[in-house]
Design an enzyme around this catalytic site. Structure first.
Site, mmCIF file in Angstrom:
data_model
loop_
_atom_site.group_PDB
_atom_site.id
_atom_site.type_symbol
_atom_site.label_atom_id
_atom_site.label_comp_id
_atom_site.label_asym_id
_atom_site.label_seq_id
_atom_site.Cartn_x
_atom_site.Cartn_y
_atom_site.Cartn_z
ATOM 1 N N HIS A 51 0.835 -1.206 0.000
ATOM 2 C CA HIS A 51 0.000 0.000 0.000
ATOM 3 C C HIS A 51 0.871 1.258 0.000
ATOM 4 O O HIS A 51 0.675 2.167 -0.813
ATOM 5 C CB HIS A 51 -0.942 0.041 1.206
ATOM 6 C CG HIS A 51 -1.493 1.427 1.431
ATOM 7 N ND1 HIS A 51 -2.530 1.942 0.671
ATOM 8 C CD2 HIS A 51 -1.096 2.421 2.261
ATOM 9 C CE1 HIS A 51 -2.745 3.195 1.045
ATOM 10 N NE2 HIS A 51 -1.897 3.525 2.004
ATOM 11 N N HIS A 93 1.401 5.314 -2.687
ATOM 12 C CA HIS A 93 1.820 6.684 -2.365
ATOM 13 C C HIS A 93 3.031 7.183 -3.154
ATOM 14 O O HIS A 93 3.125 8.372 -3.443
ATOM 15 C CB HIS A 93 2.159 6.791 -0.870
ATOM 16 C CG HIS A 93 0.970 6.755 0.039
ATOM 17 N ND1 HIS A 93 0.112 7.826 0.191
ATOM 18 C CD2 HIS A 93 0.477 5.780 0.849
ATOM 19 C CE1 HIS A 93 -0.838 7.517 1.059
ATOM 20 N NE2 HIS A 93 -0.647 6.277 1.469
ATOM 21 N N GLU A 140 -5.676 9.616 0.501
ATOM 22 C CA GLU A 140 -6.003 8.186 0.488
ATOM 23 C C GLU A 140 -7.121 7.808 -0.494
ATOM 24 O O GLU A 140 -7.047 6.760 -1.129
ATOM 25 C CB GLU A 140 -6.381 7.697 1.899
ATOM 26 C CG GLU A 140 -5.236 7.730 2.905
ATOM 27 C CD GLU A 140 -4.111 6.720 2.615
ATOM 28 O OE1 GLU A 140 -4.255 5.880 1.699
ATOM 29 O OE2 GLU A 140 -3.080 6.799 3.300
ATOM 30 N N SER A 182 -4.109 1.169 -4.407
ATOM 31 C CA SER A 182 -3.501 -0.094 -3.983
ATOM 32 C C SER A 182 -4.548 -1.179 -3.738
ATOM 33 O O SER A 182 -4.218 -2.262 -3.270
ATOM 34 C CB SER A 182 -2.664 0.118 -2.711
ATOM 35 O OG SER A 182 -3.489 0.494 -1.619
HETATM 36 CO CO CO Z 1 -1.795 5.339 2.930
#
Ligand code: CO
Ligand code: PHE
Length: 288
Positions: free
Chosen positions: A130, A135, A176, A195
């Site tokens: 993730h 990111h 997010e 993700s």
């Molecule tokens: Co995150």
């Protein structure tokens, strides 16, 4: 991400430095870890051309980390040249103050451990897949990178003002779970969706969730759920919109929001600019 509960944290926090960083012991990853990484990467990379924003697609292609769990050091050479950000290895979720401190100094904390094979489809806590896949690509975008630094600085201030909950909602609905309007349609830029094998197609294709135009104060007043797909997503037009809307001093915003009841995650308000209304595709009545 910050602002989550710290129940039963999975990482090994025993040998860390005072700033919560550790070494990424790359040689400790097993062949099974790398094989699971390849499977996770292959699934997400196949979805990205259809569902991710252009900036993410381009960075991911340039990074080429699909064959094995990446070495953070190797990525740092490219990343520092691009935007001055640097990845730091951490055992898992961090206390708010440590997390904000890293972001404010253009350091992005990346969890070192990888999920187990049984968590291929779903994991609650952020792991290296993730944190990295979701990111890292956008840390190469200059405007997004500046936004994230500003967020870190804003976090330090929000702590002093007792406004962490409001600021965490902003992180949640942008960094997010953010969506962005593009000439090709709505696309994802939030790491939590990028993700996720299930939520990435869902957030773009499904008629269920609300997609609401970005509105800073409204977002800071909207609760979120961490264990289901989101009921509402907020849509920006460009990263500059994020940066500019969040540039003013939030102190009066926090004062204004304090004491007002938050909105439920799926609530739609008359003032919402709907990018696409959720609820099984039902459309509002036509004016007659
Ligand atoms: Co995150
Ligand atoms: N401008 C905000 C403040 O004064 C800081 C901030 C910037 C918060 C960007 C979030 C994102 O608190």
């Amino acid at each position: 991400m910050a602002g989550e509960t710290t129940h039963n944290l999975r990482g090994d926090y025993s040998g860390m430095r005072p700033d919560y960083t550790v070494e990424q012991v790359w040689s400790a990853y097993t062949p099974e870890d790398h094989a699971l990484w390849r499977r996770l990467y292959a699934r997400q990379a196949a979805l990205v051309p259809r569902y991710a924003c252009r900036e993410f697609i381009d960075s991911l292609a340039a990074l080429d980390f699909g064959d094995a769990i990446p070495r953070f050091d190797a990525v740092n050479a490219k990343l520092s040249a691009a935007t001055g950000w640097r990845l730091v290895a951490v055992p898992g979720l961090l206390p708010d103050a440590a997390f904000f401190g890293h972001l404010a100094n253009r350091r992005f904390p990346v969890t070192v451990w990888l999920r187990s094979p049984g968590e291929f489809d779903y994991i609650v806590e952020p792991d290296v897949f993730h944190d990295f896949f979701g990111h890292v690509p956008l840390l190469f975008d200059a405007v997004f990178a500046d936004y994230l630094e500003a967020y870190g600085k804003g976090g330090i201030k929000a702590q002093e003002l007792g406004a962490i909950e409001m600021l965490s909602r902003l992180y949640w609905y942008t960094v997010e779970f953010g969506l962005i309007e593009t000439p090709a349609g709505i696309r994802a830029y939030g790491a939590g969706i990028l993700s996720s094998g299930g939520e990435l197609p869902y957030c773009v294709d499904s008629d269920e969730p609300n997609r609401i135009g970005f509105d800073l104060l409204r977002i800071m007043r909207t609760r979120y759920k961490i264990d289901t797909y989101q009921e509402s997503y907020f849509v920006i037009r460009e990263f500059r919109e994020l940066f500019e809307a969040t540039a003013p001093d939030f102190t009066p915003y926090y004062a204004q929001l304090a004491g007002r009841a938050p909105y439920a995650p799926g609530e739609v308000l008359p003032s919402d600019r709907l990018a696409k209304k959720g609820g099984g595709g039902a459309s509002p009545p036509m004016p007659s």
